[in-house]
Write an enzyme that holds these catalytic residues in place. Structure first.
Site, PDB file in Angstrom:
ATOM      1  N   CYS A 188      -8.832   1.348  -3.682  1.00  0.00           N
ATOM      2  CA  CYS A 188      -8.605   2.544  -4.460  1.00  0.00           C
ATOM      3  C   CYS A 188      -9.667   3.594  -4.198  1.00  0.00           C
ATOM      4  O   CYS A 188     -10.615   3.387  -3.446  1.00  0.00           O
ATOM      5  CB  CYS A 188      -8.596   2.196  -5.954  1.00  0.00           C
ATOM      6  SG  CYS A 188      -7.495   0.828  -6.365  1.00  0.00           S
ATOM      7  N   SER A 248     -10.681  -8.557   8.737  1.00  0.00           N
ATOM      8  CA  SER A 248     -11.433  -8.222   9.944  1.00  0.00           C
ATOM      9  C   SER A 248     -12.536  -9.243  10.174  1.00  0.00           C
ATOM     10  O   SER A 248     -12.816 -10.078   9.314  1.00  0.00           O
ATOM     11  CB  SER A 248     -12.041  -6.811   9.827  1.00  0.00           C
ATOM     12  OG  SER A 248     -13.246  -6.852   9.084  1.00  0.00           O
ATOM     13  N   GLY A 249     -13.186  -9.151  11.319  1.00  0.00           N
ATOM     14  CA  GLY A 249     -14.259 -10.084  11.651  1.00  0.00           C
ATOM     15  C   GLY A 249     -15.649  -9.502  11.486  1.00  0.00           C
ATOM     16  O   GLY A 249     -16.615 -10.072  11.993  1.00  0.00           O
ATOM     17  N   ARG A 305      -4.778   4.706  -6.991  1.00  0.00           N
ATOM     18  CA  ARG A 305      -4.546   3.278  -6.797  1.00  0.00           C
ATOM     19  C   ARG A 305      -3.760   2.959  -5.537  1.00  0.00           C
ATOM     20  O   ARG A 305      -2.732   3.566  -5.247  1.00  0.00           O
ATOM     21  CB  ARG A 305      -3.790   2.697  -8.002  1.00  0.00           C
ATOM     22  CG  ARG A 305      -3.688   1.179  -7.931  1.00  0.00           C
ATOM     23  CD  ARG A 305      -2.886   0.591  -9.072  1.00  0.00           C
ATOM     24  NE  ARG A 305      -2.968  -0.867  -9.047  1.00  0.00           N
ATOM     25  CZ  ARG A 305      -2.052  -1.684  -9.546  1.00  0.00           C
ATOM     26  NH1 ARG A 305      -0.967  -1.196 -10.136  1.00  0.00           N
ATOM     27  NH2 ARG A 305      -2.198  -2.995  -9.464  1.00  0.00           N
ATOM     28  N   ILE A 340      -2.528  -3.796  -4.941  1.00  0.00           N
ATOM     29  CA  ILE A 340      -2.667  -5.009  -4.140  1.00  0.00           C
ATOM     30  C   ILE A 340      -2.378  -6.261  -4.969  1.00  0.00           C
ATOM     31  O   ILE A 340      -1.653  -7.157  -4.547  1.00  0.00           O
ATOM     32  CB  ILE A 340      -4.101  -5.119  -3.557  1.00  0.00           C
ATOM     33  CG1 ILE A 340      -4.435  -3.880  -2.695  1.00  0.00           C
ATOM     34  CG2 ILE A 340      -4.258  -6.401  -2.743  1.00  0.00           C
ATOM     35  CD1 ILE A 340      -3.616  -3.734  -1.451  1.00  0.00           C
ATOM     36  N   ASP A 343      -7.492  -8.396 -11.367  1.00  0.00           N
ATOM     37  CA  ASP A 343      -8.926  -8.688 -11.295  1.00  0.00           C
ATOM     38  C   ASP A 343      -9.754  -7.626 -12.009  1.00  0.00           C
ATOM     39  O   ASP A 343     -10.898  -7.872 -12.409  1.00  0.00           O
ATOM     40  CB  ASP A 343      -9.376  -8.839  -9.836  1.00  0.00           C
ATOM     41  CG  ASP A 343      -9.119  -7.607  -8.981  1.00  0.00           C
ATOM     42  OD1 ASP A 343      -8.196  -6.838  -9.308  1.00  0.00           O
ATOM     43  OD2 ASP A 343      -9.824  -7.425  -7.979  1.00  0.00           O
ATOM     44  N   ILE A 374      -5.540  -3.281  19.580  1.00  0.00           N
ATOM     45  CA  ILE A 374      -5.518  -2.034  20.337  1.00  0.00           C
ATOM     46  C   ILE A 374      -6.132  -2.304  21.710  1.00  0.00           C
ATOM     47  O   ILE A 374      -7.210  -2.885  21.821  1.00  0.00           O
ATOM     48  CB  ILE A 374      -6.314  -0.932  19.614  1.00  0.00           C
ATOM     49  CG1 ILE A 374      -5.530  -0.435  18.402  1.00  0.00           C
ATOM     50  CG2 ILE A 374      -6.630   0.232  20.540  1.00  0.00           C
ATOM     51  CD1 ILE A 374      -4.262   0.321  18.735  1.00  0.00           C
TER      52      ILE A 374
END
Length: 630
Positions: free
Chosen positions: A2, A363-364, A50, A53, A100, A291
């Site tokens: 958000c 992601s890493g 917002r 999720i 949450d 990508i």
């Protein structure tokens, strides 16, 4: 994910016009296209945009307790909210939603600021306590989610997820901070505790700010810090198993969502590890995206495809041109401040691709800083060993003399670029490492500045915050101190800013499981020999992942999102580079010697010197200043 914004009057409770809060949150619509809300009373106003999720119907914000005694506007995810909720329910709390967000309301009443210790997540939030007439601003441990604030002329403290939220307030005054320009040119980003605009502050990672009625605005307080001073003991096999178990737990916690979820897959170790562990925990095919580039030297799609096939993911690949610089103005709008990490371009493209099929992507990011994955750590550790063998006076005399005599050869292969290494060995680690991690060095910056700028800086240097941090680090050796400093500065200022702005620009939530604080703290306790071994960074992590990933993925040289900016400024962007030396905007600042910039561009184009990264910095600075002041 958000966007949040709001106003608080610490001196006297002036009325707050809800329309003003709406103006601020409307500037953040990209962070939250699914809904908006405002809550206001005398002396305070909270706004929210917002991106739904979790609990899509019940998680509307700002959210208040039934008696309106505690109100919160919140950006982020609390991954362990169900465990915290159960603890609060055992204390008698009654929940009305499955969100949450509500945990923050009841957590505040139960524990006050100490509730932060119980939260495992990424977040930035503002919580108003009506009984105390206080506003509590807090940011997660690593600074995954941003929070800016500033004091306005009418006495209000304004806050927003992004700088553009503050810019939307009519009383906000735009004045550049020239010291932030020095920081930006030195580091490649405006550090996480300052801003390109004077008077604007970013709440530092792992800090909170408690504003109270009738009291002046205090300094932020640190509520969490990473500790590199302890060492894990035990057999390597046991540490390896513990590391893998913690990674597995971190990934699974971040797979909770009521919307489509996927992952970025670059073909590198970190993103491949996340995908492998997601596949292990998922009954359905994991959605992955990559990508690629149209130049083989910059393309990793073959490795990503190898991992996608191994785990039968629903994989999508899109290739972009290596000269994909058409995004420059889009990035300038997304980042607000100048930002010189050129990997933001492919990061934006992969977020754009992911958003076509998912709302959340894992992601890493984070493991390189915690497990010494960058090549610079290997070189710095070797330098530190050399420093330990010779006294400072001898090193300064010997290596300093050799470094000054050795020719500068940026164009040469790394083994022949000894000048930088020799000069680094002449210094102690706390002075050498900040220069190694920086972009434009002190000497070149000094040559580009005008006399007035050099005088105004009065000795302020971009590297000093790194040096101070390394000196004060809870650490045992030089490698510890370098990693600690990167976690304090590079991680929130560059890596997490890049991912947040690029993902939020397309309304995508990015989650970083390898930044689970328990996992990172465990990594920080590993002996240096288990972080870097046999020339390999992240050694123990790679060993733990051998049953999952091919050795071609685990042990190939690190590439990352490489963008060929040096070539751009000798070809397609050569005119742009030359134009920097004639820029009326840069001239109007009084910060630069434009003749020096013009020569910089000419030397780079002719191949007499390598200045691609500095030219990129200057180009992004000019574009950002034009957006802010043009």
């Amino acid at each position: 994910m958000c966007g949040i914004a709001g106003l608080y009057y610490p001196a006297i409770p002036k009325p707050v016009d809800p329309a003003r809060i709406v103006q601020m949150t409307d500037a953040l619509v990209h962070r939250g296209p699914d809904g908006s809300g405002v809550w206001a009373t005398a002396g305070v106003g909270l706004g929210h945009r917002r991106l739904a999720i979790i609990d899509l119907e019940g998680g509307v914000q700002p959210m208040a307790t039934p008696d309106q005694g505690v109100v919160v506007t919140y950006n982020g995810e609390i991954y362990n909210f169900q465990e915290v909720r159960a603890e609060l329910e055992a204390k008698g709390a009654r929940f009305a939603t499955g969100s949450d967000t509500e945990v923050l309301l009841h957590g505040w009443r139960a524990w006050g600021p100490r509730m932060l210790d119980r939260l495992n997540g990424m977040f930035a939030f503002a919580l108003y306590d009506a009984s105390a007439q206080s506003l509590f601003l807090a940011r997660d441990r690593f600074g995954v989610k941003p929070l800016h604030y500033a004091e306005l002329s009418d006495g209000a403290v304004a806050f927003a997820s992004e700088l553009k939220g503050l810019l939307a307030h009519p009383l906000f005054r735009r004045t550049p901070d020239f010291k932030a320009v020095e920081d930006y040119l030195g580091l490649g980003y405006v550090p996480d505790d300052t801003s390109i605009l004077a008077g604007v502050k970013k709440l530092p990672a792992g800090h909170f700010l408690l504003l109270e009625r009738g009291k002046p605005v205090p300094r932020p307080q640190r509520w969490w810090d990473i500790d590199f001073s302890k060492r894990a003991t035990g057999k390597v096999r046991d540490l390896e198993a513990e590391l893998l178990d913690m990674m597995r737990s971190a990934v699974r916690a971040r797979m909770i969502a009521d919307v489509p979820l996927g992952a970025f897959l670059s073909g590198g170790v970190d993103s491949s590890a996340v995908v492998a562990l997601m596949a292990e925990a998922s009954k359905a095919a994991v959605k992955t995206c990559t990508i690629g580039f149209d130049e083989a030297d910059h393309d990793e799609t073959a490795y990503a495809q190898m991992v996608a096939e191994r785990f039968a993911t629903a994989h999508r690949t899109r290739k972009v041109a290596a000269d994909d610089f058409a995004l420059i103005d889009t990035l300038v709008d997304a980042f607000d401040e100048p930002f010189a990490d050129a990997s933001a371009l492919p990061t934006y493209r992969v977020c754009e691709l992911a958003r076509e099929s998912v709302t959340v992507a894992l992601s890493g990011d984070g493991a390189d800083e915690a497990m010494a994955g960058y090549r610079r750590y290997k070189f710095f550790a070797a330098e530190e060993r050399a420093r330990s063998l010779l006294p400072q006076e001898l090193r300064t005399s010997l290596f300093g003399t050799l470094g000054r005599l050795y020719p500068k050869a940026d164009w040469a292969p790394r083994p022949f670029r000894a000048k930088t290494t020799l000069l680094a060995l002449a210094e102690n680690g706390e002075h050498a490492y900040p220069k190694a991690v920086g972009v434009t060095g002190p000497a070149l910056r000094n040559a580009l500045y005008s006399d007035a700028m050099r005088k105004a800086l009065a000795g302020h240097t971009a590297e000093q915050r790194y040096t101070d941090t390394m000196r004060q680090a809870p650490a045992r050796d030089g490698l510890d101190r370098a990693q600690y400093a990167d976690i304090q500065h590079w991680l929130p200022g560059d890596i997490l800013t890049k991912v947040d702005r690029a993902s939020m620009a397309v309304s995508l939530e990015a989650r970083e499981p390898l930044l689970d604080y328990r996992l990172v703290q465990f990594m920080a306790t590993l002996p240096p020999s288990l972080r870097i071994k046999a020339g390999q960074g992240k050694w123990l992590m790679k060993k733990a992942l051998e049953p999952y990933l091919p050795k071609d993925v685990l042990y190939r040289p690190k590439m990352g999102f490489v963008t060929p900016i040096s070539a751009w400024f000798r070809k397609a962007l050569a005119d742009e580079a030359a134009g920097l030396g004639r820029s009326k905007l840069l001239q109007s600042t009084g910060w630069f010697d434009l003749h020096a910039i013009e020569k910089l561009a000419a030397d780079h184009k002719a191949g007499r010197a390598e200045h691609g990264r500095t030219l990129w910095q200057l180009l992004m600075l000019e574009r950002s200043l034009n957006r802010l002041f043009g």
